[in-house]
Design an enzyme around this catalytic site. Structure first.
Site, short mmCIF file in Angstrom:
data_model
loop_
_atom_site.label_atom_id
_atom_site.label_comp_id
_atom_site.label_asym_id
_atom_site.label_seq_id
_atom_site.Cartn_x
_atom_site.Cartn_y
_atom_site.Cartn_z
N GLU A 48 -7.42 -12.14 -10.41
CA GLU A 48 -6.11 -11.59 -10.07
C GLU A 48 -5.06 -12.70 -9.98
OE1 GLU A 48 -5.70 -8.86 -6.78
OE2 GLU A 48 -7.79 -8.20 -7.01
N LEU B 122 0.78 -1.22 0.00
CA LEU B 122 0.00 0.00 0.00
C LEU B 122 0.82 1.28 0.00
CD1 LEU B 122 -2.84 -1.06 2.47
CD2 LEU B 122 -2.73 -1.31 -0.02
N LYS B 123 2.13 1.18 0.16
CA LYS B 123 2.97 2.37 0.17
C LYS B 123 3.34 2.77 -1.27
CE LYS B 123 3.53 2.66 4.71
NZ LYS B 123 3.09 3.83 5.51
N LEU B 124 3.56 4.06 -1.47
CA LEU B 124 4.03 4.53 -2.76
C LEU B 124 5.50 4.15 -2.94
CD1 LEU B 124 3.24 6.26 -5.26
CD2 LEU B 124 4.22 8.22 -4.06
N ILE B 125 5.82 3.58 -4.10
CA ILE B 125 7.19 3.17 -4.37
C ILE B 125 8.04 4.42 -4.62
CG2 ILE B 125 8.70 1.87 -5.92
CD1 ILE B 125 6.93 0.17 -4.12
N ASN C 67 2.64 -4.11 -10.73
CA ASN C 67 1.64 -4.05 -9.68
C ASN C 67 0.34 -4.61 -10.24
OD1 ASN C 67 0.40 -3.43 -7.21
ND2 ASN C 67 -0.27 -1.43 -7.93
N HIS D 86 -3.88 -4.21 -9.70
CA HIS D 86 -4.92 -3.35 -9.11
C HIS D 86 -6.28 -4.00 -9.37
CE1 HIS D 86 -6.59 0.41 -7.61
NE2 HIS D 86 -7.48 0.34 -8.60
#
Length: 302
Positions: free
Chosen positions: A266, A177-180, A194, A196
Site C-alpha cells: 500500500e 472510514l466515512k462515506l464521502i 482511495n 483499499h
C-alpha cells in the site's frame, strides 16, 4: 487580512464558524473553461487558471498556462512537446486512524518523490494518530463531518469551501472510514483517490475495512490479495480502479501477517500513484478507464 493558514498556526483545528468567517474575508480563485484544438496536445476540458505551462509547436500558440481542477479527462497526451514548468500540487488527505499511508505520502513528498505537498488533513477523529502526526508536522487539521459527537465538525459545504481556500487540487483517502458525501464527489470530479486493502472488486463495500478484509480473504481460500487504488464515487469501493499490487496469500497466513504484507505494498503503490497524479500522468482511455502513463516512457501505460 487574516488568512486561513495563519489562523491555523494558532489553532490547528478549525470549526465551521471560524471557517465561514475566514471564507467571507477571502476571495477564491475564479474558474473558467479552456481547451485548445491541437493535434499535438489533448488537454483537459475543464481547467482553472494557474501555473502548468506546456510548450506547443503550433505556430499560433507559444505558451499557455492551465491548472487542473478535475483529473485530466483526455490527457495530457504529449508527443514531442515537453513540460516546461509543472506546478506543485496541493493535497488534502483524509484519515480516521493512525494514517500510515498518509505518513508514507508525506514522507515521499518531503523527499522529493512527489511533486506536491500535503496542505491539509481532514479527520473525523480529532485525537487519532494521523491528526497528531499532522499537527507535529505543522499541517492544518479540519474536523469532518459535523455530528452529535462532534458538533465542532464542518458541514459538507463548509468543508468544500475550506478545501478551496487551501487551493487543494486532489483529495486522498488514507484509512478514512466515512462515506464521502455526494457534494464533495461532485465538487472534485475525478480528483479523489482511495486505497483499499484487497483486489477490488473482491472484498470491498460497506463493512469491509482493516482486518475484516484480511480475515475474509483468508477464509475465502483466495490465493492472492493486495491493495487497490481507485477513484472515489458516491459509494463504498465502486470507483474506477487505477492501480493494483498483487500479494500472495500463504497457506498458513494469519490476518495479521497478510495485513502486514499488503500494507507494505500500500505504502509503495499509493505514493507512486500520487506522484503520477501530481505530474499529470493520469490519462483516460476512450472507454473511460484511467491509466497511468510511464514516466520513463511516455508511450507506455499501466
Amino acid at each position: 487580512m487574516e488568512s486561513l493558514s495563519s489562523a491555523i498556526a494558532y489553532k490547528p483545528s478549525l470549526n465551521s464558524g471560524e471557517i465561514i468567517d475566514l471564507r467571507q474575508r477571502q476571495t477564491l480563485a475564479s474558474q473558467f473553461n479552456c481547451s485548445f484544438p491541437n493535434h499535438k496536445v489533448i488537454f483537459c476540458k475543464t481547467c482553472s487558471a494557474n501555473n502548468l505551462a506546456l510548450r506547443n509547436t503550433w505556430n499560433s500558440i507559444n505558451l499557455f498556462q492551465c491548472r487542473s481542477n478535475a483529473s485530466h479527462v483526455e490527457g495530457p497526451q504529449i508527443e514531442n512537446d515537453t513540460v516546461k514548468e509543472l506546478r506543485r500540487k496541493k493535497l488534502g488527505i483524509f484519515v480516521s486512524g493512525g494514517g500510515s499511508n498518509f505518513q508514507a505520502i508525506h514522507d515521499a513528498s518531503s523527499r522529493g518523490l512527489i511533486h506536491g505537498d500535503v496542505s491539509v488533513l481532514v479527520t473525523d477523529k480529532a485525537s487519532c494518530g494521523g491528526a497528531e502526526y499532522a499537527r507535529d508536522k505543522g499541517i492544518p487539521v479540519l474536523l469532518f463531518p459535523r455530528s452529535k459527537n462532534c458538533p465542532e465538525g464542518l458541514s459538507s459545504i463548509d468543508l468544500i469551501n475550506a478545501l478551496r481556500t487551501f487551493e487543494v487540487d486532489f483529495l486522498l483517502l488514507a484509512g478514512y472510514l466515512k462515506l464521502i458525501p455526494t457534494e464533495l464527489v461532485q465538487a472534485y470530479p475525478k480528483c479523489i483517490l482511495n486505497i483499499h486493502p484487497s483486489l477490488l472488486p473482491a472484498f470491498g463495500g460497506k463493512g469491509f475495512y482493516g482486518m475484516k478484509v484480511h480475515r475474509a480473504v483468508i477464509a475465502s481460500g483466495a490465493r492472492f490479495s493486495g491493495p487497490t487504488v481507485h477513484f472515489v464515487d458516491e459509494h463504498y469501493d465502486t470507483g474506477l480502479i487505477l492501480a493494483q499490487r498483487v500479494v500472495p496469500v500463504l497457506a498458513n497466513d494469519t490476518p495479521e501477517q497478510l495485513a502486514a504484507r499488503v500494507l507494505h505494498e500500500e505504502h509503495n503503490v499509493y505514493a507512486e500513484v500520487v506522484a503520477a497524479l501530481c505530474e499529470d500522468r493520469i490519462v483516460w482511455r476512450d472507454d473511460g478507464v484511467p491509466l497511468i502513463r510511464s514516466k520513463a516512457n511516455p508511450h507506455e501505460y499501466y
